[in-house]
Write a protein that holds these residues in place. Structure first.
Motif, mmCIF file in Angstrom:
data_model
loop_
_atom_site.group_PDB
_atom_site.id
_atom_site.type_symbol
_atom_site.label_atom_id
_atom_site.label_comp_id
_atom_site.label_asym_id
_atom_site.label_seq_id
_atom_site.Cartn_x
_atom_site.Cartn_y
_atom_site.Cartn_z
ATOM 1 N N ASN A 128 0.828 -1.210 0.000
ATOM 2 C CA ASN A 128 0.000 0.000 0.000
ATOM 3 C C ASN A 128 0.861 1.260 0.000
ATOM 4 N N ILE A 168 2.239 1.876 -3.529
ATOM 5 C CA ILE A 168 1.220 2.488 -4.401
ATOM 6 C C ILE A 168 1.158 3.989 -4.147
ATOM 7 N N GLY A 172 -0.128 7.044 -6.281
ATOM 8 C CA GLY A 172 -1.456 6.446 -6.324
ATOM 9 C C GLY A 172 -2.315 6.850 -5.149
ATOM 10 N N PHE A 184 -7.292 1.010 -6.230
ATOM 11 C CA PHE A 184 -6.513 2.234 -6.214
ATOM 12 C C PHE A 184 -6.563 2.919 -7.564
ATOM 13 N N LEU A 232 -4.027 5.120 -10.121
ATOM 14 C CA LEU A 232 -2.599 5.310 -10.343
ATOM 15 C C LEU A 232 -2.348 5.642 -11.803
ATOM 16 N N VAL A 266 2.305 1.434 -13.162
ATOM 17 C CA VAL A 266 1.859 0.067 -12.887
ATOM 18 C C VAL A 266 2.963 -0.974 -13.099
ATOM 19 N N ILE A 291 4.869 -1.447 -9.915
ATOM 20 C CA ILE A 291 4.081 -2.185 -8.913
ATOM 21 C C ILE A 291 4.154 -3.682 -9.232
#
Length: 103
Positions: free
Chosen positions: A30, A33, A38, A68, A70, A75, A78
């Protein structure tokens, strides 16, 4: 040009680690992000569940779900971070088309 989009993330954490480390893993994801710009919309621990098939000889894992927003260019970072984590058995990031789900 990248745009901010709506995503859903499901990841499965290995049952071989203790509850404290499981929560730390979810918190770390989290934070990643948010560090990438994000905005977390929701976060839910679905708990320990049986896997559809064994992964690394495990038959169950702790499932987490996050929604979420973003920038789409962020991405891949992530995804690569989730892929590199040894505590995460599987993950899936899916882009959600808000227009398709709103009446």
């Amino acid at each position: 040009m990248a745009r901010e989009r709506h995503y859903e993330l499901v990841f499965v954490v290995s049952p071989a680690i203790d509850a404290e480390r499981i929560e730390a893993t979810a918190t770390r994801i989290n934070q990643l992000i948010q560090e990438e710009g994000g905005k977390l919309l929701s976060n839910d621990n679905w708990g320990m569940r049986r896997l559809a098939y064994p992964i690394q000889d495990f038959k169950e894992g702790t499932y987490y779900f996050s929604e979420f927003e973003l920038d789409s260019s962020r991405v891949p970072k992530i995804n690569s971070t989730l892929q590199a984590s040894q505590d995460i058995l599987r993950h899936l990031v899916v882009r959600i088309d808000k227009k398709a789900i709103q009446p």
